[in-house]
Design a protein around this motif. Structure first.
Motif, mmCIF file in Angstrom:
data_model
loop_
_atom_site.group_PDB
_atom_site.id
_atom_site.type_symbol
_atom_site.label_atom_id
_atom_site.label_comp_id
_atom_site.label_asym_id
_atom_site.label_seq_id
_atom_site.Cartn_x
_atom_site.Cartn_y
_atom_site.Cartn_z
ATOM 1 N N THR A 1 0.861 -1.183 0.000
ATOM 2 C CA THR A 1 0.000 0.000 0.000
ATOM 3 C C THR A 1 0.900 1.237 0.000
ATOM 4 O OG1 THR A 1 0.039 0.126 2.386
ATOM 5 C CG2 THR A 1 -1.723 -1.204 1.403
ATOM 6 N N PRO A 2 0.331 2.387 -0.376
ATOM 7 C CA PRO A 2 1.159 3.605 -0.365
ATOM 8 C C PRO A 2 1.832 3.822 0.997
ATOM 9 C CG PRO A 2 -0.921 4.027 -1.467
ATOM 10 C CD PRO A 2 -1.021 2.647 -0.907
ATOM 11 N N ALA A 3 1.100 3.556 2.086
ATOM 12 C CA ALA A 3 1.689 3.773 3.410
ATOM 13 C C ALA A 3 2.865 2.819 3.646
ATOM 14 C CB ALA A 3 0.624 3.569 4.488
ATOM 15 N N ALA A 4 2.662 1.558 3.333
ATOM 16 C CA ALA A 4 3.735 0.591 3.525
ATOM 17 C C ALA A 4 4.916 0.907 2.615
ATOM 18 C CB ALA A 4 3.215 -0.824 3.265
ATOM 19 N N GLY A 5 4.603 1.335 1.373
ATOM 20 C CA GLY A 5 5.674 1.707 0.451
ATOM 21 C C GLY A 5 6.505 2.851 1.009
ATOM 22 N N GLY A 6 5.804 3.831 1.591
ATOM 23 C CA GLY A 6 6.507 4.969 2.182
ATOM 24 C C GLY A 6 7.393 4.527 3.337
ATOM 25 N N MET A 7 6.891 3.593 4.140
ATOM 26 C CA MET A 7 7.659 3.093 5.276
ATOM 27 C C MET A 7 8.894 2.347 4.799
ATOM 28 S SD MET A 7 5.439 1.506 8.352
ATOM 29 C CE MET A 7 6.170 -0.075 8.575
ATOM 30 N N MET A 8 8.701 1.540 3.772
ATOM 31 C CA MET A 8 9.832 0.782 3.226
ATOM 32 C C MET A 8 10.881 1.741 2.676
ATOM 33 S SD MET A 8 10.610 -2.376 3.197
ATOM 34 C CE MET A 8 12.281 -2.889 2.813
ATOM 35 N N ALA A 9 10.408 2.817 2.041
ATOM 36 C CA ALA A 9 11.347 3.799 1.499
ATOM 37 C C ALA A 9 12.204 4.380 2.620
ATOM 38 C CB ALA A 9 10.587 4.901 0.763
ATOM 39 N N LEU A 10 11.576 4.604 3.805
ATOM 40 C CA LEU A 10 12.337 5.144 4.936
ATOM 41 C C LEU A 10 13.402 4.142 5.394
ATOM 42 C CD1 LEU A 10 9.472 6.854 6.973
ATOM 43 C CD2 LEU A 10 11.305 7.977 5.671
ATOM 44 N N PHE A 11 13.047 2.862 5.420
ATOM 45 C CA PHE A 11 14.022 1.840 5.811
ATOM 46 C C PHE A 11 15.186 1.754 4.818
ATOM 47 C CE2 PHE A 11 11.025 -0.071 8.873
ATOM 48 C CZ PHE A 11 11.917 -0.356 9.897
ATOM 49 N N LEU A 12 14.857 1.931 3.528
ATOM 50 C CA LEU A 12 15.924 1.859 2.532
ATOM 51 C C LEU A 12 16.854 3.062 2.665
ATOM 52 C CD1 LEU A 12 14.143 0.472 -0.662
ATOM 53 C CD2 LEU A 12 15.233 -0.728 1.228
ATOM 54 N N ASP A 13 16.299 4.160 3.202
ATOM 55 C CA ASP A 13 17.097 5.362 3.385
ATOM 56 C C ASP A 13 17.912 5.271 4.671
ATOM 57 O OD1 ASP A 13 17.729 8.074 2.606
ATOM 58 O OD2 ASP A 13 16.669 8.632 4.467
ATOM 59 N N THR A 14 17.270 4.864 5.767
ATOM 60 C CA THR A 14 17.910 4.733 7.074
ATOM 61 C C THR A 14 17.537 3.357 7.617
ATOM 62 O OG1 THR A 14 17.484 7.070 7.405
ATOM 63 C CG2 THR A 14 18.134 5.816 9.358
ATOM 64 N N PRO A 15 18.525 2.497 7.872
ATOM 65 C CA PRO A 15 18.174 1.096 8.147
ATOM 66 C C PRO A 15 17.520 0.841 9.505
ATOM 67 C CG PRO A 15 20.541 1.415 8.205
ATOM 68 C CD PRO A 15 19.953 2.705 7.750
ATOM 69 N N GLU A 16 17.705 1.726 10.489
ATOM 70 C CA GLU A 16 17.229 1.366 11.822
ATOM 71 C C GLU A 16 16.197 2.349 12.358
ATOM 72 O OE1 GLU A 16 20.497 0.060 14.445
ATOM 73 O OE2 GLU A 16 19.119 0.495 16.102
ATOM 74 N N TRP A 17 15.072 1.821 12.869
ATOM 75 C CA TRP A 17 13.988 2.654 13.399
ATOM 76 C C TRP A 17 13.350 1.949 14.596
ATOM 77 C CZ3 TRP A 17 12.712 7.345 10.993
ATOM 78 C CH2 TRP A 17 13.261 7.554 9.727
ATOM 79 N N THR A 18 12.658 2.753 15.425
ATOM 80 C CA THR A 18 11.721 2.159 16.390
ATOM 81 C C THR A 18 10.325 2.554 15.924
ATOM 82 O OG1 THR A 18 11.594 4.105 17.809
ATOM 83 C CG2 THR A 18 13.358 2.521 18.298
ATOM 84 N N SER A 19 9.304 1.883 16.499
ATOM 85 C CA SER A 19 7.929 2.239 16.121
ATOM 86 C C SER A 19 7.728 3.732 16.334
ATOM 87 C CB SER A 19 6.927 1.479 16.988
ATOM 88 O OG SER A 19 7.225 0.126 16.989
ATOM 89 N N CYS A 20 8.299 4.224 17.438
ATOM 90 C CA CYS A 20 8.096 5.608 17.822
ATOM 91 C C CYS A 20 8.766 6.586 16.856
ATOM 92 C CB CYS A 20 8.605 5.809 19.245
ATOM 93 S SG CYS A 20 8.086 7.378 19.917
ATOM 94 N N THR A 21 10.036 6.338 16.536
ATOM 95 C CA THR A 21 10.736 7.274 15.638
ATOM 96 C C THR A 21 10.107 7.246 14.256
ATOM 97 O OG1 THR A 21 12.399 5.590 15.092
ATOM 98 C CG2 THR A 21 12.940 7.138 16.853
#
Lengths: 304, 370, 99
Positions: free
Chosen positions: C43-63
């Protein structure tokens, strides 16, 4: 100087060659050496491939050495397709020998030509842009394709889109258009002068006949073109012709599902398919009457 | 013996510079033979190594490139598959000892260049077979042998489980507990092979850091011996020339170390595999010009099963030199099919007592004709 | 709905960034996994989230929720993101780091 075509060979000579060392034909973008002692194959080739370039028997590089020969066990009742000694399919009735050759050639391309991405689709071109119609059997894809090429569209292929991942262009692979059952009569009525090859009855797909490629489409076989429309057709009895925009991400997935070998190409393949979708307008198309369908396609806006 | 030439194919593998001089008809023949022998991707990789690919005419070249693409993709996905297998087997605490194509790929051996590899073969201790099978089933691999006959046949006589296919990915794993069937005349010790196996650091996988030395391959001499056994004892001649190319490549690669040559024959004797080693050395050298130290050749001849009466050897030559050719009309003469059949029967004699021979062959023949 | 603190601080990493290729369209994204050849539609939302991971590999739910929803994400937003992360994990796209 024009190259000799299959039409320059008298039928009895053609039959003799087919029964012995075979004939080398340029079937763009490939070359095939074809062998067959079965008369119906010679008849089909003479009718449908008359304008294809004939290459010398000696000293020619052929991409595929194919044959349709009589089965050993039931002489003259069954025939088998061979690619260089390999027999990838179960035998079929001799009456289907020519259609078998066509299906076998498709298999050669999709199974071995991994420099290209092959997609199961009908492919036509107009105003420099390519229309790709991936669809499962029964969707009316071939009928629609035949109707369009008789109405000003150039045929690239009725069976497979060949995408060059390095250029993003679709390579023409014009071969006779395969029509089934009622479609044969419908297209005959639409184009009384169209030339058909031998009728194969009672095949797994029903009755099958092939229609000759228009001369112009064959003459322009060396001109690849840029994708422009990705349309998923569906024949729906009694329905008006209707074009509905389709989500690109969905179009991409369906395109990939219809591809024979995109998985072989890895990331460059993914990028090439994505680019194709990005530069194409995506639609679902339902129709029941060909005349209406042709009108809709005539009015398709040119994509950016 | 006067056999049809496969000079083109061997030339392409060994001396590819001559490829630039081939005419269209020769290319036509080479592509057909290479495709049939499953060696097109290998030829492509040899050409790439010699920076020759660009000089090859476009029409034949695209077939080399197509095969190379497929081989590359298979290799890439084998890494993934190996990782999934390692994951699945983690609960058993066993290492994943890879055999054949997958082993060449993860060990990054020259033999893996342009080699097709679709299935993954692993070797596990026999007493852990059940645990391995259930661990794989837990993660989605399903046995391919459907009939009770097949299941019983594999479990009673074979050195491997029936092939298992992953229900989602469609990939196949062959789980071996020995490198020759239980019923075979010789019983090379799997314990010895496993004890000598070496961990591989797989760059493609180690970014995940979780495999921790659990991926292993056989020691160099054992790897060669297994390849020789597979080809010369098991009757796997469908891709005979390709398998001989594997052997040639392993010998040339490992042979740069003297230690390899010193242990090779003694190890073969220890594992009861000096006969297949003798054949591997003989036919790799005869057909592919594999360089061999004279002392090793002598040692192989003097090992058990090595010295054979001249007439017998001439007979075996006539069989193997035919059967190892790709099964293609232009490389075969009238006796080739017969030679393959005789070697197939021979392999069955070697791996099964004669009383078993008839039912299995008969059953295979029935299945094929159906 | 209360969110336990451990969930908002779960750490997630995309170690296989180099394996992924992502293409985004307004109607959704497609993701290619070079390691196994698999394709996913997101979905667009999941795609956007994946794009963030490809940009920066590490996240928490909060960040991640902060980045997606703005400065102060609501508990519900974090919960949504946490659920999406769990399904990414089941697709072998990301891994949870030990606490």
């Amino acid at each position: 100087m024009t190259a000799p075509t299959l039409a320059s060979v008298p039928r009895d000579v053609l039959r003799r060659h087919l029964g012995s060392e075979g004939v080398c034909l340029r079937i763009p973008p490939f070359t095939a050496r074809i062998r067959s002692p079965i008369p119906i194959v010679g008849e089909g080739l003479a009718t449908l491939y008359a304008e294809y370039e004939l290459l010398p028997s000696d000293g020619t590089f052929a991409d595929f050495h194919v044959a349709v020969v009589y089965g050993r066990r039931f002489p003259k009742a069954l025939c088998v397709f061979e690619m260089d000694g390999l027999r990838p399919f179960t035998p079929l009735a001799v009456g289907e020998a020519f259609a078998f050759l066509e299906w076998g050639l498709n298999w050669c391309v999709t199974g071995y030509c991994h420099t290209l991405i092959s997609i199961h689709a009908a492919v036509l071109e107009r105003h420099g842009r390519v229309l790709i119609m991936p669809a499962p059997p029964g969707s009316g894809k071939s009928t629609l394709c035949a109707a369009l090429l008789l109405n000003g569209w150039r045929l690239l292929s009725d069976e497979m889109a060949l995408l060059d991942p390095r250029t993003g262009l679709i390579l023409p692979a014009p071969r006779p258009v395969s029509l089934k059952n009622q479609s044969i009569e419908i297209i005959r009525q639409l184009a009384p002068h169209a030339i058909f090859g031998p009728l194969a009855r009672d095949t797994m797909k029903g009755t099958v006949a092939h229609m000759r490629v228009p001369s112009d489409s064959l003459a322009r076989a060396a001109e690849p073109a840029l994708p422009g429309w990705l349309i998923f057709p569906r024949y729906l009895p009694e329905s008006p012709a209707r074009l509905v925009a389709r989500a690109k991400s969905e179009g991409f997935m369906q395109l990939a599902e219809n591809s024979f070998n995109q998985n072989v190409h890895g990331r460059p393949g993914f990028e090439a398919l994505s680019d194709l979708v990005a530069r194409s307008d995506c639609y679902d198309f339902t129709y029941s009457r060909l005349a209406e369908a042709i009108e809709v396609f005539d009015r398709l806006p040119l994509p950016p | 013996m006067n056999l049809p030439a496969i000079d083109l194919l061997v030339d392409a593998l060994l001396a590819p510079t001559r490829l630039t001089q081939l005419d269209a008809a020769q290319w036509d023949l080479l592509i057909r033979q290479g495709r049939n022998a499953d060696l097109l991707a290998r030829i492509a990789s040899v050409c790439t190594a010699h920076a020759l690919l660009e000089q090859i005419p476009a029409r034949p070249r695209r077939h080399l490139e197509a095969a190379a693409k497929l081989a590359l993709r298979q290799r890439r996905e084998v890494y993934w598959e190996v990782e999934q297998i390692a994951d699945a087997l983690a609960p058993t605490g066993l290492p994943v000892v890879l055999l054949k194509g997958a082993a060449y790929a993860v060990a990054e051996l020259p033999a893996a260049e342009g080699r097709m590899v679709s299935d993954v073969d692993i070797l596990v201790p026999r007493q852990h077979l059940v645990a391995v099978e259930s661990a794989l089933m837990m993660k989605g691999w399903v046995s391919e042998a459907k009939s009770a006959y097949d299941q019983r046949y594999y479990r009673t006589w074979m050195h491997e489980l029936p092939p298992m296919r992953h229900f989602r990915r469609g990939t196949v794993i062959d789980v071996h507990h020995a490198i020759l069937p239980l019923s075979a005349r010789w019983h090379p010790s799997s314990e010895k092979l496993l004890a000598a196996a070496l961990p591989v650091a797989v760059n493609e996988l180690d970014e995940l850091d979780k495999l921790d030395g659990r991926i292993m391959v056989l020691a160099p001499e054992d790897m060669l011996l297994h390849s020789a056994t597979h080809l010369f004892q098991e009757g796997e001649l469908a891709h005979g020339l390709r398998d001989l190319v594997d052997i040639d490549s392993l010998l040339r690669h490992f042979g740069t170390a003297d230690a390899f040559w010193q242990v090779l024959v003694p190890r073969a004797v220890e594992l009861e595999l000096s006969r297949p080693l003798f054949y591997a050395l003989r036919y790799a050298n005869l057909m592919l010009g594999t360089p061999l130290p004279e002392s090793v050749v002598q040692a192989a001849v003097n090992a058990p099963g090595g010295r054979q009466p001249g007439a017998f050897l001439a007979f075996m030559d006539s069989l193997f030199l035919r059967a190892l050719r790709p099964a293609h009309a232009t490389t075969s003469d009238r006796l080739t099919a017969l030679a393959r059949w005789q070697l197939y029967v021979r392999s069955h004699w070697l791996r099964m007592p004669p009383s078993l021979l008839i039912p299995h062959l008969a059953r295979k023949a029935l299945t094929i004709s159906r | 709905m209360s969110l336990n603190t451990s969930r908002r601080d779960e750490r997630w990493v995309c170690r296989r960034r180099a394996d992924f290729a992502l293409r985004n369209w307004p109607d959704g994204s497609v993701l290619f996994d070079e390691a196994n050849g698999q394709l996913q539609r997101l979905t667009p939302a999941a795609g956007g989230m994946m794009a963030l991971f490809l940009d920066t590999p590490e996240w928490t739910s909060c960040t991640l929720a902060q980045r997606i929803f703005g400065e102060i994400p609501a508990a519900e937003d974090i919960e949504l993101v946490a659920n999406a992360l769990a399904s990414f994990q089941s697709l072998s796209l990301i891994e949870r780091l030990p606490d």
